[in-house]
Design a protein around this motif. Structure first.
Motif, PDB file in Angstrom:
ATOM      1  N   SER A   1       0.982  -1.184  -0.002  1.00  0.00           N
ATOM      2  CA  SER A   1      -0.025   0.000  -0.142  1.00  0.00           C
ATOM      3  C   SER A   1       0.856   1.243   0.124  1.00  0.00           C
ATOM      4  O   SER A   1       1.760   1.282   0.887  1.00  0.00           O
ATOM      5  CB  SER A   1      -0.993  -0.098   1.351  1.00  0.00           C
TER       6      SER A   1
ATOM      7  N   GLY B   1      -2.337   4.276   1.059  1.00  0.00           N
ATOM      8  CA  GLY B   1      -3.584   3.625   0.790  1.00  0.00           C
ATOM      9  C   GLY B   1      -4.203   2.871  -0.620  1.00  0.00           C
ATOM     10  O   GLY B   1      -5.140   2.444  -0.851  1.00  0.00           O
TER      11      GLY B   1
ATOM     12  N   LYS C   1      -6.678  -0.571  -6.284  1.00  0.00           N
ATOM     13  CA  LYS C   1      -7.599  -0.233  -5.085  1.00  0.00           C
ATOM     14  C   LYS C   1      -7.060   0.903  -4.134  1.00  0.00           C
ATOM     15  O   LYS C   1      -6.133   1.036  -3.827  1.00  0.00           O
ATOM     16  CB  LYS C   1      -7.653  -1.641  -4.186  1.00  0.00           C
TER      17      LYS C   1
ATOM     18  N   THR D   1      -7.765   2.774  -0.254  1.00  0.00           N
ATOM     19  CA  THR D   1      -8.599   2.439   0.989  1.00  0.00           C
ATOM     20  C   THR D   1      -8.189   3.596   2.109  1.00  0.00           C
ATOM     21  O   THR D   1      -6.781   4.286   1.917  1.00  0.00           O
ATOM     22  CB  THR D   1      -8.023   1.198   1.452  1.00  0.00           C
TER      23      THR D   1
ATOM     24  N   SER E   1     -13.172   2.020   0.817  1.00  0.00           N
ATOM     25  CA  SER E   1     -12.264   1.680  -0.087  1.00  0.00           C
ATOM     26  C   SER E   1     -13.120   1.590  -1.591  1.00  0.00           C
ATOM     27  O   SER E   1     -14.182   1.509  -1.766  1.00  0.00           O
ATOM     28  CB  SER E   1     -11.910   0.321   0.102  1.00  0.00           C
TER      29      SER E   1
END
Length: 358
Positions: A163, A166, A200, A202, A207
């Motif tokens: 990540s 995020g 993705k 988050t 998310s």
């Protein structure tokens, strides 16, 4: 019906209830877990003739092994092997069948996570499952509608980045060699590697994920001979938010068909799941738009007051509702009902079941 409970819903239920897989070895940085479940269910569903058919059936009984070991600080190797198709309802009288559901090896560390083998594809995990990954009934999606089904889970290589503030990035491929029976042509030199990928993001309890899969290993065949007509592509974006015990997810998914007699289809899904303390209550609604040119086609028609799209071949309103109840840390029951808006109510049904897991 999806039968990937062990990787998703069962894992969550075990974590929430405190049930644990059996750790049979944990020494010198190496750990081996054994886990499994028996799932039995009764379904009553309508066929194309409008008549109900009822059966007592295995609902995805699984036995599995998971192992990992520390290669060095910051790098871990792991593997998982699951055996399903055990057919718990037919063990005493029928042929004892067994088959693989999941089998992969991988490494994870500061660089991210990479794995190879057979497992649920990332499109399923990031795009489809947040809306419905139920015990028996699910809304339709690009995988089931296209007819590819579980074969898309095999021969995969997937990389997911760590990540970055995020953001996770993912890329992968599915490889089919000319020696493999599932290769659509099987001709010498016709090895092929598809590509899929996505991102993705988050932040806190929210998310959002977006993915693309070119389905390049699937071509239309006639009389067993590939005619080199590409199957198509699929796209999706899913956002979800968690409020303590309530999770809500919204999905936009498209199967962009290149097959002459199969229409491109959009899927607009909304799902919710609420944990009430002794189990979950959940439901989903999906609008299926068959024949739409793209996402903007339906949006434009809605703006003109033509919703559902009057130019489409077919549209469906699908509804799934269900609930679970935890009998103990390792055992729960469930009930579901499904409505698919088809002619003669085909596919509509109810199901009840029980699962014991360790």
């Amino acid at each position: 019906m999806k039968k990937t409970l062990l990787a998703t819903a069962i894992a969550g239920a075990m974590a929430a209830s405190g049930a644990q897989a059996a750790t049979v070895y944990n020494q010198d940085g190496t750990k081996l877990d054994v886990y499994g479940n028996i799932q039995l269910a009764v379904y009553s569903t309508k066929g194309a003739n409008g008549e109900y058919d009822t059966e007592l059936t295995d609902n995805g009984t699984t036995f599995g092994f998971a192992a990992e070991h520390v290669i060095y600080d910051g790098l871990t190797g792991y593997m998982k092997l699951e055996i399903d198709d055990i057919q718990a309802d037919e063990m005493a009288t029928g042929p004892r069948q067994s088959g693989g559901d999941t089998a992969f090896i991988g490494m994870k560390g500061n660089f991210g996570d990479v794995k190879i083998g057979s497992y649920d594809d990332l499109f399923d995990d990031w795009i489809q499952d947040p809306v419905t990954n139920n015990e028996g009934f699910d809304v339709s999606d690009s995988t089931s509608y296209s007819g590819i089904g579980g074969s898309i889970q095999t021969d995969q290589l997937t990389y997911v980045s760590p990540s970055f503030s995020g953001v996770e990035l993912a890329i992968g491929t599915q490889f089919k060699g000319d020696a493999e029976a599932e290769n659509v042509s099987g001709d010498e030199g016709d090895e092929n590697a598809s590509i899929f990928g996505g991102a993705k993001y988050t932040v806190g309890n929210f998310s959002v994920a977006a993915m693309y899969d070119n389905l390049d290993n699937y071509e239309v065949t006639a009389a067993g001979v590939a005619n080199n007509q590409e199957f198509g592509d699929r796209y999706g974006i899913t956002g979800q938010y968690q409020w303590e015990s309530l999770r809500v997810a919204l999905k936009l998914e498209r199967f962009d068909s290149d097959v002459g007699d199969v229409d491109s289809t959009n899927f607009y899904g909304l799902g919710a799941r609420y944990g009430y303390g002794h189990g979950d209550i959940y439901g989903a609604y999906q609008y299926v738009d068959v024949g739409a040119e793209d996402f903007s086609d339906t949006v434009a028609d809605a703006a003109d007051g033509d919703f559902p799209n009057e130019n489409n071949d077919e549209t469906y309103n699908q509804v799934i509702v269900g609930a679970t109840y935890n009998i103990s840390d390792a055992m729960y029951t469930w009930a579901e009902a499904a409505f698919y808006d088809k002619a003669e109510d085909e596919g509509d049904g109810v199901g009840v079941g029980v699962t014991y897991m360790f």
